[in-house]
Scaffold this motif. Structure first.
Motif, short mmCIF file in Angstrom:
data_model
loop_
_atom_site.label_atom_id
_atom_site.label_comp_id
_atom_site.label_asym_id
_atom_site.label_seq_id
_atom_site.Cartn_x
_atom_site.Cartn_y
_atom_site.Cartn_z
N GLU A 30 -12.00 12.96 -6.58
CA GLU A 30 -12.81 12.23 -5.60
C GLU A 30 -11.91 11.42 -4.68
OE1 GLU A 30 -14.67 8.58 -7.77
OE2 GLU A 30 -14.92 10.35 -9.02
N ASP A 31 -12.51 10.90 -3.63
CA ASP A 31 -11.76 10.16 -2.63
C ASP A 31 -12.10 8.68 -2.69
OD1 ASP A 31 -10.82 12.60 -1.90
OD2 ASP A 31 -12.06 12.80 -0.11
N VAL A 32 -11.21 7.89 -2.14
CA VAL A 32 -11.46 6.45 -2.13
C VAL A 32 -11.15 5.89 -0.75
CG1 VAL A 32 -9.20 5.88 -3.14
CG2 VAL A 32 -11.06 4.28 -3.38
N LEU A 33 -12.06 5.05 -0.24
CA LEU A 33 -11.89 4.41 1.06
C LEU A 33 -11.30 3.03 0.82
CD1 LEU A 33 -15.29 5.38 2.71
CD2 LEU A 33 -13.09 6.55 2.90
N ILE A 34 -10.20 2.74 1.53
CA ILE A 34 -9.50 1.48 1.29
C ILE A 34 -9.52 0.65 2.57
CG2 ILE A 34 -7.29 0.45 0.63
CD1 ILE A 34 -6.81 2.79 -1.15
N CYS A 35 -10.11 -0.54 2.49
CA CYS A 35 -10.18 -1.44 3.65
C CYS A 35 -9.26 -2.63 3.42
CB CYS A 35 -11.61 -1.94 3.86
SG CYS A 35 -12.78 -0.61 4.21
N ALA A 36 -8.48 -2.95 4.45
CA ALA A 36 -7.56 -4.10 4.35
C ALA A 36 -7.26 -4.57 5.76
CB ALA A 36 -6.27 -3.68 3.64
N ASP A 37 -7.04 -5.86 5.92
CA ASP A 37 -6.67 -6.37 7.24
C ASP A 37 -5.26 -5.92 7.62
OD1 ASP A 37 -9.13 -7.47 7.53
OD2 ASP A 37 -8.53 -9.51 6.97
N ASP A 38 -4.40 -5.73 6.61
CA ASP A 38 -3.04 -5.23 6.86
C ASP A 38 -2.91 -3.84 6.22
OD1 ASP A 38 -0.37 -4.64 6.96
OD2 ASP A 38 0.30 -6.63 6.33
N PRO A 39 -2.75 -2.79 7.06
CA PRO A 39 -2.66 -1.43 6.49
C PRO A 39 -1.55 -1.29 5.44
CG PRO A 39 -2.88 -1.33 8.88
CD PRO A 39 -2.71 -2.79 8.53
N ALA A 40 -0.52 -2.14 5.51
CA ALA A 40 0.57 -2.06 4.51
C ALA A 40 0.03 -2.40 3.12
CB ALA A 40 1.70 -3.01 4.89
N ASP A 41 -0.93 -3.31 3.03
CA ASP A 41 -1.53 -3.63 1.73
C ASP A 41 -2.36 -2.45 1.22
OD1 ASP A 41 -0.39 -6.13 1.79
OD2 ASP A 41 -2.14 -7.08 2.71
N ALA A 42 -3.00 -1.73 2.16
CA ALA A 42 -3.78 -0.55 1.77
C ALA A 42 -2.86 0.52 1.17
CB ALA A 42 -4.54 0.01 2.97
N VAL A 43 -1.62 0.60 1.68
CA VAL A 43 -0.66 1.58 1.15
C VAL A 43 -0.38 1.27 -0.33
CG1 VAL A 43 1.73 2.41 1.30
CG2 VAL A 43 0.40 2.07 3.39
N GLU A 44 -0.23 -0.02 -0.65
CA GLU A 44 0.03 -0.41 -2.05
C GLU A 44 -1.11 0.03 -2.96
OE1 GLU A 44 2.87 -1.72 -3.30
OE2 GLU A 44 3.45 -1.19 -1.25
N VAL A 45 -2.34 -0.16 -2.48
CA VAL A 45 -3.51 0.15 -3.30
C VAL A 45 -3.75 1.67 -3.34
CG1 VAL A 45 -5.98 -0.31 -3.62
CG2 VAL A 45 -4.44 -2.15 -2.88
N SER A 46 -3.34 2.37 -2.26
CA SER A 46 -3.44 3.84 -2.27
C SER A 46 -2.64 4.41 -3.44
CB SER A 46 -2.87 4.43 -0.98
OG SER A 46 -3.64 4.02 0.11
N LYS A 47 -1.50 3.78 -3.73
CA LYS A 47 -0.66 4.28 -4.85
C LYS A 47 -1.44 4.21 -6.16
CE LYS A 47 3.61 2.69 -2.69
NZ LYS A 47 4.53 1.56 -2.65
N LEU A 48 -2.23 3.14 -6.33
CA LEU A 48 -3.04 3.02 -7.56
C LEU A 48 -4.07 4.13 -7.63
CD1 LEU A 48 -3.84 -0.82 -7.76
CD2 LEU A 48 -1.87 0.43 -8.62
N ALA A 49 -4.72 4.41 -6.49
CA ALA A 49 -5.76 5.46 -6.46
C ALA A 49 -5.13 6.82 -6.70
CB ALA A 49 -6.48 5.42 -5.11
N GLU A 50 -3.99 7.05 -6.06
CA GLU A 50 -3.34 8.36 -6.19
C GLU A 50 -2.83 8.60 -7.61
OE1 GLU A 50 -0.75 7.93 -2.85
OE2 GLU A 50 -2.37 8.44 -1.44
N SER A 51 -2.48 7.53 -8.31
CA SER A 51 -2.03 7.69 -9.70
C SER A 51 -3.17 8.22 -10.58
CB SER A 51 -1.51 6.36 -10.26
OG SER A 51 -2.58 5.47 -10.53
#
Ligand SMILES: NC(=O)c1ccc[n+]([C@@H]2O[C@H](COP(=O)([O-])OP(=O)(O)OC[C@H]3O[C@@H](n4cnc5c(N)ncnc54)[C@H](OP(=O)(O)O)[C@@H]3O)[C@@H](O)[C@H]2O)c1
Length: 223
Positions: A156-177
């Protein structure tokens, strides 16, 4: 992050319910150091023990929410949606300098309706101030899917919202794991729409007799 493990330590605040333990199990299985947070130390430790038993490990720890936040590199908030604002009161200091992933979808299972703006994550950001970077994610990931077929990646996919896209990159790693595709979906104000999707997914589950309806994005090539 510990001397033996380069992955960040994740504290799951309110991690004793349905969503938190599911995320904890999958991240612990991947190798992240995990702390379960609760209002009650004994409840946190009991959940940690149960999850350790399920995985045959002993690394998951349980602490009261504030201690959990203090001992983590990154925190994930999975308290019941009705306690969202109350739960973050008093956590500001312990979350300072960290990312708080807000998985809250303010939708009542019995009467699903989209919540009004601002998003839960925006409310959290306003309350916690600039020293905490709030990222909204996982609001559409059903607890039932997290607990099922633990040996298979989450399709499945996950939508990540953040004021700073760099923070979204950090959380993307958690989802991708966990095997998910992660998409940056704009700033924290957009997260109210993601919460609202949960209302649609619950309604679809009820109509079709399922438990794990979720979302998938098409039309984007991330390569
Ligand atoms: N369930 C799902 O499928 C799902 C899917 C996506 C997103 N979510 C979101 O994830 C969050 C958690 O959902 P859930 O189904 O896991 O909820 P839950 O099982 O009803 O509750 C989670 C935890 O919230 C804590 N809590 C209850 N009242 C509290 C209060 N007054 N102050 C602080 N903490 C309190 C409790 O922990 P302690 O008693 O140990 O403190 C409880 O174990 C919600 O925001 C929900 O929208 C859920």
């Amino acid at each position: 992050m510990t001397a033996e493990n380069p992955l960040p330590t994740i504290a799951i605040l309110g991690g004793t319910g349905k969503e938190g333990p599911g995320l904890a199990l999958r991240w612990a299985k991947f190798g992240y150091p995990i702390i379960i947070g609760s209002r009650q130390l004994e409840k946190a430790q009991a959940t940690a023990d149960k999850l350790n038993n399920e995985l045959g490990i002993d690394s998951i720890r349980g602490f009261e929410n504030r201690t959990a936040a203090r001992n983590a590199d990154l925190c994930v908030l999975t308290v019941v949606h009705s306690a969202h604002e109350q739960a973050i009161d008093g956590l500001k200091e312990d979350l300072s300098g960290k990312i708080l992933v807000d998985a809250t979808a303010r939708v009542d299972f019995r009467d699903p309706r989209p919540p009004a703006p601002p998003s839960a994550a925006r409310l959290a950001q306003n309350k916690l101030g600039d020293q905490v970077r709030v990222v909204a994610a996982f609001q559409n990931v059903p607890a039932a899917a997290l607990r099922k077929n633990l040996d298979q990646p989450l399709d499945e996919d996950v939508l990540i919202c953040a004021d700073d896209p760099a923070d979204a990159v950090e959380v993307s790693k958690l989802a991708e794991s966990l095997g998910m595709n992660a998409y940056y979906a704009g700033n924290l104000d957009n997260a109210v729409v993601v919460e609202g999707l949960t209302s649609i997914l619950i309604s679809m589950n009820k109509h079709y007799g399922s438990r794990s309806a979720t979302i998938q994005v098409t039309g984007i090539n991330k390569d």
